[in-house]
Design a protein around this motif. Structure first.
Motif, PDB file in Angstrom:
ATOM      1  N   THR A 423       0.769  -1.022   0.096  1.00  0.00           N
ATOM      2  CA  THR A 423      -0.151   0.045  -0.121  1.00  0.00           C
ATOM      3  C   THR A 423       0.942   1.160   0.046  1.00  0.00           C
ATOM      4  OG1 THR A 423      -1.369  -1.287   1.482  1.00  0.00           O
ATOM      5  CG2 THR A 423      -2.133   1.162   1.127  1.00  0.00           C
ATOM      6  N   VAL A 424       0.560   2.356  -0.795  1.00  0.00           N
ATOM      7  CA  VAL A 424       1.576   3.163  -0.849  1.00  0.00           C
ATOM      8  C   VAL A 424       0.716   4.294   0.229  1.00  0.00           C
ATOM      9  CG1 VAL A 424       1.881   5.541  -2.117  1.00  0.00           C
ATOM     10  CG2 VAL A 424       1.550   3.374  -3.373  1.00  0.00           C
ATOM     11  N   GLY A 425       1.912   4.677   1.256  1.00  0.00           N
ATOM     12  CA  GLY A 425       1.254   5.125   2.637  1.00  0.00           C
ATOM     13  C   GLY A 425       1.073   6.667   2.435  1.00  0.00           C
ATOM     14  N   GLY A 426       1.941   7.390   1.464  1.00  0.00           N
ATOM     15  CA  GLY A 426       1.966   8.731   1.421  1.00  0.00           C
ATOM     16  C   GLY A 426       2.914   9.050   0.317  1.00  0.00           C
ATOM     17  N   ILE A 427       2.773  10.127  -0.468  1.00  0.00           N
ATOM     18  CA  ILE A 427       3.550  10.657  -1.412  1.00  0.00           C
ATOM     19  C   ILE A 427       4.049  12.032  -1.317  1.00  0.00           C
ATOM     20  CG2 ILE A 427       2.908   8.882  -3.106  1.00  0.00           C
ATOM     21  CD1 ILE A 427       1.476  11.689  -4.421  1.00  0.00           C
ATOM     22  N   HIS A 428       4.721  12.566  -2.163  1.00  0.00           N
ATOM     23  CA  HIS A 428       5.309  14.000  -2.073  1.00  0.00           C
ATOM     24  C   HIS A 428       4.189  15.111  -2.432  1.00  0.00           C
ATOM     25  CE1 HIS A 428       5.339  13.565  -6.588  1.00  0.00           C
ATOM     26  NE2 HIS A 428       5.922  12.176  -6.169  1.00  0.00           N
ATOM     27  N   ASP A 429       3.087  14.959  -1.578  1.00  0.00           N
ATOM     28  CA  ASP A 429       1.948  15.975  -1.700  1.00  0.00           C
ATOM     29  C   ASP A 429       1.802  16.395  -0.256  1.00  0.00           C
ATOM     30  OD1 ASP A 429       0.398  14.012  -0.465  1.00  0.00           O
ATOM     31  OD2 ASP A 429      -0.892  13.752  -2.168  1.00  0.00           O
ATOM     32  N   GLU A 430       1.083  17.438  -0.268  1.00  0.00           N
ATOM     33  CA  GLU A 430       0.648  18.087   0.981  1.00  0.00           C
ATOM     34  C   GLU A 430       0.195  17.236   2.217  1.00  0.00           C
ATOM     35  OE1 GLU A 430       1.131  21.580   2.584  1.00  0.00           O
ATOM     36  OE2 GLU A 430       0.735  21.447   0.343  1.00  0.00           O
ATOM     37  N   ARG A 431      -0.668  16.210   1.787  1.00  0.00           N
ATOM     38  CA  ARG A 431      -1.122  15.339   3.002  1.00  0.00           C
ATOM     39  C   ARG A 431       0.174  14.310   3.226  1.00  0.00           C
ATOM     40  NH1 ARG A 431      -5.381  11.726   0.822  1.00  0.00           N
ATOM     41  NH2 ARG A 431      -4.553  12.106  -1.224  1.00  0.00           N
ATOM     42  N   GLY A 432       1.233  14.024   2.581  1.00  0.00           N
ATOM     43  CA  GLY A 432       2.017  12.882   2.532  1.00  0.00           C
ATOM     44  C   GLY A 432       3.405  13.629   3.288  1.00  0.00           C
ATOM     45  N   TYR A 433       3.635  14.746   3.402  1.00  0.00           N
ATOM     46  CA  TYR A 433       4.909  15.323   3.819  1.00  0.00           C
ATOM     47  C   TYR A 433       5.184  14.695   5.162  1.00  0.00           C
ATOM     48  CZ  TYR A 433       4.648  18.634   0.036  1.00  0.00           C
ATOM     49  OH  TYR A 433       4.607  19.337  -1.393  1.00  0.00           O
ATOM     50  N   GLN A 434       4.529  15.087   6.088  1.00  0.00           N
ATOM     51  CA  GLN A 434       4.703  14.454   7.395  1.00  0.00           C
ATOM     52  C   GLN A 434       4.809  12.932   7.519  1.00  0.00           C
ATOM     53  OE1 GLN A 434       5.365  15.825  10.159  1.00  0.00           O
ATOM     54  NE2 GLN A 434       4.588  17.963   9.973  1.00  0.00           N
ATOM     55  N   ARG A 435       3.978  12.136   6.906  1.00  0.00           N
ATOM     56  CA  ARG A 435       4.122  10.762   6.764  1.00  0.00           C
ATOM     57  C   ARG A 435       5.559  10.315   6.307  1.00  0.00           C
ATOM     58  NH1 ARG A 435       0.610   6.292   6.218  1.00  0.00           N
ATOM     59  NH2 ARG A 435       2.013   4.530   6.573  1.00  0.00           N
ATOM     60  N   VAL A 436       5.929  10.916   4.980  1.00  0.00           N
ATOM     61  CA  VAL A 436       6.888  10.499   4.400  1.00  0.00           C
ATOM     62  C   VAL A 436       8.466  10.721   5.286  1.00  0.00           C
ATOM     63  CG1 VAL A 436       8.761  11.049   2.451  1.00  0.00           C
ATOM     64  CG2 VAL A 436       6.272  10.836   1.969  1.00  0.00           C
ATOM     65  N   ARG A 437       8.281  11.960   5.909  1.00  0.00           N
ATOM     66  CA  ARG A 437       9.339  12.324   6.922  1.00  0.00           C
ATOM     67  C   ARG A 437       9.411  11.327   8.058  1.00  0.00           C
ATOM     68  NH1 ARG A 437      10.572  18.746   8.223  1.00  0.00           N
ATOM     69  NH2 ARG A 437       9.136  18.685  10.244  1.00  0.00           N
ATOM     70  N   GLU A 438       8.255  11.069   8.624  1.00  0.00           N
ATOM     71  CA  GLU A 438       8.243  10.422   9.829  1.00  0.00           C
ATOM     72  C   GLU A 438       8.806   9.301   9.393  1.00  0.00           C
ATOM     73  OE1 GLU A 438       7.212  10.887  12.979  1.00  0.00           O
ATOM     74  OE2 GLU A 438       7.069   8.718  13.499  1.00  0.00           O
ATOM     75  N   SER A 439       8.193   8.534   8.275  1.00  0.00           N
ATOM     76  CA  SER A 439       8.749   7.214   8.103  1.00  0.00           C
ATOM     77  C   SER A 439      10.179   6.971   7.408  1.00  0.00           C
ATOM     78  CB  SER A 439       7.846   6.716   6.813  1.00  0.00           C
ATOM     79  OG  SER A 439       8.182   5.430   6.362  1.00  0.00           O
ATOM     80  N   LEU A 440      10.583   8.013   6.866  1.00  0.00           N
ATOM     81  CA  LEU A 440      12.001   8.052   6.650  1.00  0.00           C
ATOM     82  C   LEU A 440      12.872   8.039   7.731  1.00  0.00           C
ATOM     83  CD1 LEU A 440      13.889   7.989   4.168  1.00  0.00           C
ATOM     84  CD2 LEU A 440      14.046  10.339   4.059  1.00  0.00           C
ATOM     85  N   ALA A 441      12.575   8.971   8.703  1.00  0.00           N
ATOM     86  CA  ALA A 441      13.247   9.156   9.877  1.00  0.00           C
ATOM     87  C   ALA A 441      13.428   7.557  10.624  1.00  0.00           C
ATOM     88  CB  ALA A 441      12.715  10.074  10.715  1.00  0.00           C
ATOM     89  N   ARG A 442      12.322   7.066  10.569  1.00  0.00           N
ATOM     90  CA  ARG A 442      12.198   5.910  11.420  1.00  0.00           C
ATOM     91  C   ARG A 442      13.148   4.734  10.611  1.00  0.00           C
ATOM     92  NH1 ARG A 442       7.921   3.801  14.298  1.00  0.00           N
ATOM     93  NH2 ARG A 442       8.034   1.856  13.419  1.00  0.00           N
ATOM     94  N   SER A 443      13.161   4.840   9.257  1.00  0.00           N
ATOM     95  CA  SER A 443      14.017   4.107   8.780  1.00  0.00           C
ATOM     96  C   SER A 443      15.632   4.214   9.040  1.00  0.00           C
ATOM     97  CB  SER A 443      13.691   3.693   7.336  1.00  0.00           C
ATOM     98  OG  SER A 443      14.198   4.962   6.625  1.00  0.00           O
TER      99      SER A 443
END
Lengths: 523, 437
Positions: A423-443
């Motif tokens: 599942t695509v959890g978030g992309i580079h758009d308004e809704r996804g910034y936080q999610r991407v950042r959070e997920s990348l940081a966790r990785s």
């Protein structure tokens, strides 16, 4: 003085060098010019530098032993060496331009094959970029002892050699094999421990040894050993007391075994301590790949351009530097055959540049996301502050900007074994910034990447079974074959049976149990 | 302050110890691969070293790691083009088990095979491990000695070129100390003092007497220095050398090969491979070994290595010519008191009728008493292998040679039918023998 005579001969330019071949004269001159930019413009704070020129064979040697100039002998380093050599000879991989060591003075190795332009790049990158990072980042300050590391490695090497002489290759190899298997579990992650001083440790070890030699009495050996006569029923209170005494649970398996194993000889414990200390020394590097490389890449890029602006670096040399610079920070997209995850150089460099941009030319978006630093103009201070006080995980969480997420076109992909789809959890758009950042940081959070295995209990007066607990995060199991082999190594070090229990970290529900005792019956 | 250090001249092989440890660790597996590699390969290729791949068993470095599959996880990728939040992407057909075979990989290098290159030396070392030329030292020759000069302390007499300077100077110094020879600096100090006094215009009476005293002292010193010389003949020592007997290890290997028409390409190829292996082995093990190549059809000739292995010849087959030639060479160039003689012969077993008896006679009467070891290799047709499994049956030459084998313990005979046999047979022939005598 040399500059003067040279300038007299070639009055037209004040380039630091014009040939592509290097010599020690140009190296010195270039170093001084770089240093001027690094210290007076960027304001870096560095350990004194020691730059060593080595050949490609020596580079291969250095590769094999974690890049350290001194290392004890072990077959695994030989294995790494033959593999690297094979790859290199066949032309699959090139060698790195440099290796840099977190020590004081900061040692960096430059390859003799490098052209002068590359040497410039390498000096700026390693001797200033990495050097500054090593000296200032809090993780390195807290966990590593740059002053003592070379002495300590020297001690480790001679100690292991002495053990080999005294106890035989095979005995030492066995203990090292087992210790290496637990290397990743041989670090203190959370507990803040006293500032360690490797020199001091060295002295203490010598004292320990002397004391033991002095007080050695063969009679002790003849005393009857107390047999296991544990009481059947243990009250909860006793259990708690026992754990208290052993300071359980303990995340540093090597430490616990070193201190409490019933079977190890003193020299074996010392070897465990050596492996543990080395593992701890490398622990910060694992957590700061993006930042460390980002910092070094940013520094060499800035310095090379600045030297060019000052008229000290020719266009040709700058072009050569930029060429290899852009090779290093190449980031292929996910469906590209060369894709192998995010390139730490690319991400790190982009983030550093981005911070500089936010400081000097912020957009409205930046003002909203980074109110403290947007438009503050003093990017040098902001960057140095970031280099000193963050690690990859927190750095990304703090500084990854929406603009960069768009640039990299980042997206999050969720994978659940029970699901038939990703599942695509978030992309580079308004809704996804936080999610991407959070997920990348966790990785990049090493506490989440590496499995969490702890010692939870052992009854030293009873059956002495070592009880380990694996906290299963998000249902991710341990890699099977490795797990079983590592358990055998733990058994070897502990001398008695080992029980590994896997339990879900949230619900605490037990998932599996593995005991070396059962294993034997099966075999 | 920065330092540049040039490390390029430092020793390179820092990893050598680790490399050796690794080879030792993986020895059993490497050896298996090495001996397998000879089967289908040309010997000259083999000698150039080898890239080998061995199973990772035994050289794995296990660590506790999270499995690549299972559980819930999230990953971040770059380069999105068409995905939107909430999109669902079908997993590849194997689904979650796809990566299962890769499970247990260690830092992403979990291949089942580990590949690396052995150097030529390492390769040959493993290849010829445990092999030895049998009875290298000739029993009958043990008393006949070659001499080698060895250091044997010091003597007081000798030739000037053997003077041992450190020892001589030590004696000289000891003697000078013992006899209290005035030192040069003492003399010089005294002279300086006298000079200073003489330079003065007016001398007190005390100074006068002091000057006389000093002069006398100086004269005494000079006398003593003459009496006790700096270097006396008794100080001189010479390095002494003594002849030490050395067992005779000169060896010569005769390679005899049948190159007649009856030897087909295949047979010749097998024989050549055997000899090449032998040649390689000898070169490696013994620095002072000579090899003589003799090929024969109905007549024999001594040839050089190149011709032996690579040129063609046709003709009949008379084996005894080769033995005669060998005998001739031995008599001419390799007197038995100086040389250990080894021979290896390869043939397809065909021989001119009646010649076999001559061979037996030659061997029994002339050659076998001279040889340390004689190996005979018969090259068989693959179809014949079953026929000749029993060592009783065989071609004319084989049957004749059997009688020689029975009479002489240092005579060995073996059969080769396919390339794969060469190495085992070779090992069998040259395996270190403890019960050889």
């Amino acid at each position: 003085m040399t500059t003067k005579t040279r300038a007299a001969r070639k009055p037209k330019t004040n380039y630091l060098f014009e040939d592509s071949d290097w010599n020690f004269d140009t190296m010195h001159r270039t170093y001084d010019a770089i240093q001027d930019v690094a210290l007076n413009d960027l304001g870096l704070d560095i350990y004194p530098n020691q730059i060593e020129i080595i050949s490609s064979e020596q580079m291969l040697d250095a590769y094999a032993s974690h890049g350290m100039p001194l290392m004890y002998r072990h077959w695994a380093f030989g294995k790494r060496f033959v593999r690297e050599e094979q790859m290199y000879r066949k032309g699959y991989t090139g060698l790195a331009y440099e290796i840099v060591i977190n020590s004081n003075p900061c040692i960096s190795y430059n390859m003799e094959e490098n052209t002068m332009a590359i040497q410039t790049l390498v000096m700026a990158h390693a001797a200033f970029g990495h050097n500054h990072f090593f000296k200032n980042n809090y993780l390195f300050q807290q966990w590593t002892d740059a002053d003592g590391i070379l002495d300590y490695l020297d001690f480790a090497k001679t100690y292991v050699t002495k053990c080999e002489e005294r106890h035989g290759y095979d005995a030492v190899e066995e203990i090292l094999d087992s210790a290496h298997a637990l290397m990743d579990q041989g670090v203190f992650r959370y507990r803040r421990r006293p500032k360690l001083n490797l020199r001091e440790q060295l002295r203490r070890e010598r004292e320990r040894q002397e004391y033991e030699d002095r007080t050695f009495n063969d009679l002790w050996r003849t005393l009857p050993k107390c047999g296991p006569e544990g009481k059947e029923t243990k009250t909860d209170e006793e259990l708690a007391q026992r754990k208290q005494r052993l300071k359980l649970p303990e995340e540093n398996l090597l430490y616990f075994i070193e201190k409490n194993s019933p079977v190890l000889e003193p020299w074996q414990r010392e070897i465990l301590r050596i492996v543990r200390n080395i593992s701890q020394y490398f622990y910060p590097q694992k957590q700061t790949k993006v930042m460390n490389e980002g910092c070094a890449t940013f520094v060499h890029h800035y310095i090379a351009n600045e030297l060019n602006v000052r008229g000290q670096l020719s266009e040709g040399a700058l072009l050569e530097i930029l060429h290899s610079h852009s090779n290093v920070i190449y980031q292929p997209p996910f469906d590209h055959p060369h894709y192998s995850g995010l390139n730490p150089y690319a991400l790190g460099f982009a983030m550093m540049q981005d911070i500089k941009r936010i400081c000097t030319e912020p957009t409205d978006e930046d003002r909203e996301w980074f109110p403290e630093i947007a438009g503050c103009d003093d990017w040098r201070k902001v960057l140095k502050d970031a280099w000193a006080n963050y690690r990859d995980e927190s750095f990304i969480r703090q500084f990854l900007s929406p603009r960069l997420i768009r640039e990299f076109k980042l997206f999050v992909l969720g994978d659940d074994t029970e699901d038939t789809h990703y599942t695509v959890g978030g992309i580079h758009d308004e809704r996804g910034y936080q999610r991407v950042r959070e997920s990348l940081a966790r990785s990049y959070d090493i506490g989440l990447i590496e499995p969490d295995v702890q010692v939870v209990d052992v009854d030293l007066k009873g059956d002495r079974m070592l009880k380990l607990r694996h906290n299963i995060r998000d249902g991710v199991p341990l890699a099977r074959r490795n797990r079983d082999e590592v358990m055998r190594h733990v058994r070897h070090l502990w001398g008695y049976d080992v029980l590994l229990t896997g339990a879900d970290s949230e619900s605490g529900e037990k998932r599996y149990e593995l005991s070396t005792a059962d294993k034997k019956e099966k075999d | 302050m920065t330092h540049f250090i040039d490390r390029r001249l430092n020793p390179k092989d820092k990893s050598l110890g680790n490399r050796q440890r690794f080879l030792k660790r993986a020895r059993a597996q490497i050896k298996e691969v090495v001996s397998r590699s000879i089967k289908d390969r040309n010997v000259t290729d083999v000698a150039s070293g080898e890239t080998i791949s061995i199973p990772t068993k035994g050289i794995g470095e296990p660590r506790l790691r999270n499995s690549r599959t299972g559980g819930r996880r999230e990953r971040v990728f770059t380069g999105n083009r068409e995905f939107q939040t909430g999109d669902r992407i079908a997993k590849p057909p194997q689904g979650g088990e796809g990566g299962a075979s890769k499970e247990g990989s260690n830092e992403g290098q979990g291949e089942d095979e580990f590949q690396f290159a052995l150097t030529r030396d390492e390769f040959l070392e493993l290849f010829f491990e445990d092999l030895e030329l049998p009875d290298l030292i000739k029993t009958s020759l043990k008393e006949i000695q070659a001499y080698k000069w060895r250091r044997a302390g010091f003597t007081a007499a000798g030739v000037p070129c053997n003077i041992n300077v450190p020892r001589t100077m030590r004696n000289s110094l000891g003697r000078r100390l013992a006899l209290n020879r005035p030192r040069t600096y003492q003399v010089e100090a005294l002279e300086a003092e006298i000079e200073a006094l003489e330079a003065k215009d007016h001398l007190t009476t005390f100074e006068h007497s002091h000057l006389d005293e000093l002069k006398e002292q100086l004269a005494r010193m000079e006398r003593k220095r003459k009496a006790v010389p700096y270097l006396d003949p008794v100080d001189i020592r010479y390095s002494h050398f003594q002849p030490r007997p050395e067992p005779n290890t000169n060896a010569v290997m005769f390679c005899l090969m049948d190159v007649s028409g009856s030897m087909g390409e295949r047979e010749k190829d097998l024989a050549k491979r055997f000899f090449m292996l032998l040649h390689l082995f000898l070169q490696r093990r013994y620095d002072r070994i000579e090899v003589v190549f003799i090929r024969h059809t109905h007549e024999a000739q001594e040839v050089d290595e190149e011709t032996f292995f690579y040129s063609r010849e046709t003709g009949g087959t008379v084996v005894s010519t080769a033995l005669v030639e060998m005998l001739k060479v031995v008599r001419e160039r390799y007197p038995t008191q100086d040389w250990n003689i080894y021979a290896a012969q390869a043939s397809d077993g065909e021989n001119y009728r009646g010649d076999s008896e001559k061979c037996i006679e030659l061997l029994n009467q002339e050659l076998m008493p001279l040889c340390q070891y004689y190996a005979y290799i018969e090259i068989l047709d693959e179809r014949e292998t079953e026929l000749f499994q029993d060592s009783d049956s065989g071609a004319a030459l084989w049957r004749s040679y059997r009688t020689v084998g029975e009479a002489w313990p240092n005579f060995a005979m073996k059969r080769i039918a396919k390339p794969g046999d060469i190495y085992p047979v070779f090992r069998e022939l040259f395996a270190k023998q403890e019960q050889s005598k």
